[in-house]
Enzyme design. Sequence first.
Site, PDB file in Angstrom:
ATOM      1  CG  ASP A   1      21.999  26.423 -21.983  1.00  0.00           C
ATOM      2  OD1 ASP A   1      21.857  27.681 -21.198  1.00  0.00           O
ATOM      3  OD2 ASP A   1      21.553  25.214 -21.527  1.00  0.00           O
ATOM      4  CB  SER A   2      25.366  25.856 -18.809  1.00  0.00           C
ATOM      5  OG  SER A   2      24.271  25.621 -18.441  1.00  0.00           O
TER       6      SER A   2
ATOM      7  CB  CYS B   1      23.292  30.004 -20.344  1.00  0.00           C
ATOM      8  SG  CYS B   1      23.645  29.817 -18.632  1.00  0.00           S
TER       9      CYS B   1
ATOM     10  CD  GLU C   1      21.937  19.312 -18.108  1.00  0.00           C
ATOM     11  OE1 GLU C   1      22.205  18.183 -18.619  1.00  0.00           O
ATOM     12  OE2 GLU C   1      21.788  20.503 -18.730  1.00  0.00           O
TER      13      GLU C   1
ATOM     14  CB  CYS D   1      17.384  28.539 -15.137  1.00  0.00           C
ATOM     15  SG  CYS D   1      18.184  27.085 -15.658  1.00  0.00           S
TER      16      CYS D   1
ATOM     17  CG  HIS E   1      18.229  23.432 -17.309  1.00  0.00           C
ATOM     18  ND1 HIS E   1      19.266  24.499 -17.852  1.00  0.00           N
ATOM     19  CD2 HIS E   1      18.815  22.109 -17.601  1.00  0.00           C
ATOM     20  CE1 HIS E   1      20.454  23.577 -18.287  1.00  0.00           C
ATOM     21  NE2 HIS E   1      19.977  22.325 -18.055  1.00  0.00           N
TER      22      HIS E   1
END
Length: 266
Positions: free
Chosen positions: A10-11, A73, A152, A184, A186
């Site tokens: 993932d990023s 991702c 994040e 996403c 996240h």
Amino acid sequence: MKNRPIGIFDSGVGGLTVVKQIFKRLPREEIVYLGDTARVPYGTKSPETIKRFSVENAEFLMRFKVKLIVVACNTASSTSLDVLREKFNIPIIGVIKPGAAKAVTVTRNNKIGVIGTHTTVKSRAYEKEIKRISKGMEVVSKACPMFVPLVEEGWVNEDVTAAIAKKYLSELAKKRVDTLVLGCTHYPLLKSMISKVMGKNVKIIDSAGSVADEAHDILMALGKLSKSSKRPNHRFFATDAVEHFVRIGEKFLGSKINKARRAAYV
């Protein structure tokens, strides 16, 4: 081959929501996870750049002789799956197809909302997949680029995050979508806040569970499910800021991260 690990990239830390579900669905499998924290976020970058990053990430995972790669991702899934499948001779799955399929089965009024990064939304990957499954669906998409850095930073319950969520999602609420895809990895950490803005009647779709099911089905069909009785030796890597990756990542994973190391591409 059966006891080789599953590779996941993932990023950043978001893909750990997928890892969490794979732990539940495939408890015998070893995981090698790579978070590209040095280059997060992917959603603001060009498709060509994301493809290059994705190939580099997959090459890193291949050092561990992985038997399957999960592109956890959404941005990379929307741009890079064809390139990766052409280059690497193992099964490679993304997060878009499972999420789209789940949304189609859940919606009651055939109006589906999708939120994601600029690149994911611009690719129309979810819209194309949803309409491929069922042509009668109305899909409304909205880019929510600030969600990734907020997550994040661990700002999932801050007033500023609530204000931004309201700003982003009010348009979708007006369109009366009854199902919202979190496009996403996240975004699941903002699920309660997103649900509060959208209303209790809107179903929130997080594709992580569906991705874990697909990984299981592929490995079972190929006869490559692990039969090991040993405790899996999971490995976690980040391309930068390893301590931050561990601190935030444990919130995504819901458990401790041991042996996280910095990934070197060279």
